[in-house]
Motif scaffolding. Structure first.
Motif, short mmCIF file in Angstrom:
data_model
loop_
_atom_site.label_atom_id
_atom_site.label_comp_id
_atom_site.label_asym_id
_atom_site.label_seq_id
_atom_site.Cartn_x
_atom_site.Cartn_y
_atom_site.Cartn_z
N GLY A 171 0.85 -1.19 0.00
CA GLY A 171 0.00 0.00 0.00
C GLY A 171 0.88 1.24 0.00
N ILE A 172 0.29 2.38 -0.36
CA ILE A 172 1.07 3.63 -0.46
C ILE A 172 0.14 4.81 -0.25
N GLY A 173 0.68 5.91 0.28
CA GLY A 173 -0.13 7.11 0.52
C GLY A 173 0.73 8.18 1.18
N THR A 174 0.40 8.52 2.44
CA THR A 174 1.24 9.49 3.15
C THR A 174 2.54 8.83 3.59
N HIS A 175 2.61 7.50 3.55
CA HIS A 175 3.84 6.75 3.78
C HIS A 175 4.19 6.01 2.48
N LEU A 176 5.48 5.83 2.26
CA LEU A 176 5.92 5.09 1.07
C LEU A 176 5.43 3.64 1.13
N HIS A 177 5.55 3.03 2.32
CA HIS A 177 5.08 1.65 2.49
C HIS A 177 3.96 1.61 3.52
N GLU A 178 2.77 1.26 3.07
CA GLU A 178 1.62 1.11 3.95
C GLU A 178 1.08 -0.31 3.81
N ASP A 179 0.16 -0.68 4.68
CA ASP A 179 -0.56 -1.94 4.49
C ASP A 179 -1.48 -1.77 3.29
N PRO A 180 -1.78 -2.85 2.57
CA PRO A 180 -1.35 -4.23 2.78
C PRO A 180 -0.08 -4.53 1.99
#
Length: 249
Positions: A171-180
């Motif tokens: 996953g990606i968004g405000t962080h480079l690596h997010e869940d899942p």
């Protein structure tokens, strides 16, 4: 970290981040030539990203020293650019990059030929890219994450290639690596039910030989254990009610 559903405003910012990253990859591809060092690529990439008012996602991420991961031939991912590593005719080079635009990340990778490459190398690059598109046929609301993973593996293995197990999409968004996590290989479970507004980085890493990889002494560079060629193709995508939107093309 739970899986986040992005708001329309967040999606708009991620679209912009993806657009800038796509331009960065286009310009890097246009500049690639034998005789360049991997550090030349990194410097150019960082300059392009910053010229759009963005920050390179990878620079100093968990201590990674560069803006562009440059991985050559049997290097799978996370190659550290340096001025002594010179590209030569017939190499294949994987460029993995991310940009932060107003707090939102995009992440994408491409593997390119340096000059003329062997038909085998070209086929590996073509199949790896197609693995991504085979996978995202299932990247829509109502499907399960595991369907993306299984489709990537099935397509790659139909050519006798190895699908890297030790590294996965995310996953990606405000962080480079997010869940899942988004594996490129089938899991025992169906995985997460996909919903509109999820944003994922889907990134097949495919080896010409076996799937096994090893980490080099720099603790970053991952190479194929059998030293066969490896290719990488990644985009940031948005799950919608219908077909997924590719944000980094």
């Amino acid at each position: 970290m739970a899986v986040t559903i992005k708001s329309p405003r967040e999606i708009e910012l991620m679209r912009k981040a993806g657009e800038i990253l796509a331009k960065t990859h286009e310009e890097l591809h246009a500049a690639l030539r034998p005789g360049m060092s991997t550090l030349d690529i990194d410097r150019l990439g960082e300059k392009i990203i910053r010229s759009h008012g963005c920050i390179p996602s990878f620079k100093n991420y968990n201590g990674y020293p560069a803006s562009i991961c440059v991985s050559v031939n049997d290097e799978v991912v996370h190659g550290i650019p340096n001025r002594h590593r010179i590209l030569k005719e017939g190499d294949i080079v994987s460029l993995d990059a991310g940009v932060i635009y107003k707090g939102y990340h995009s992440d994408a990778a491409r593997t390119w030929a340096v000059g003329q490459v062997s038909p085998e190398a070209q086929k590996l690059m073509d199949v790896t890219k197609q693995c991504f598109f085979e996978g995202i046929r299932f990247a829509k609301a109502g499907c399960h994450l595991g369907e993306i993973s299984a489709a990537i593996q099935s397509y790659a293995e139909s050519f006798g290639y190895g699908v890297v197990r030790d590294l996965v999409g995310h996953g990606i968004g405000t962080h480079l690596h997010e869940d899942p996590e988004v594996p490129n290989f089938a899991m025992k479970r169906k995985g997460l039910l996909l919903q509109p507004g999820m944003t994922l980085a889907v990134e097949p890493m495919i080896n010409m030989g076996t799937y096994e990889v090893v980490w080099m002494d720099d603790d970053w560079t991952v190479v194929t254990k059998d030293h066969s060629l490896s290719a990488h193709y990644e985009n940031t995508i948005l799950i919608t009610e219908g077909e997924p939107e590719i944000l980094s093309l």
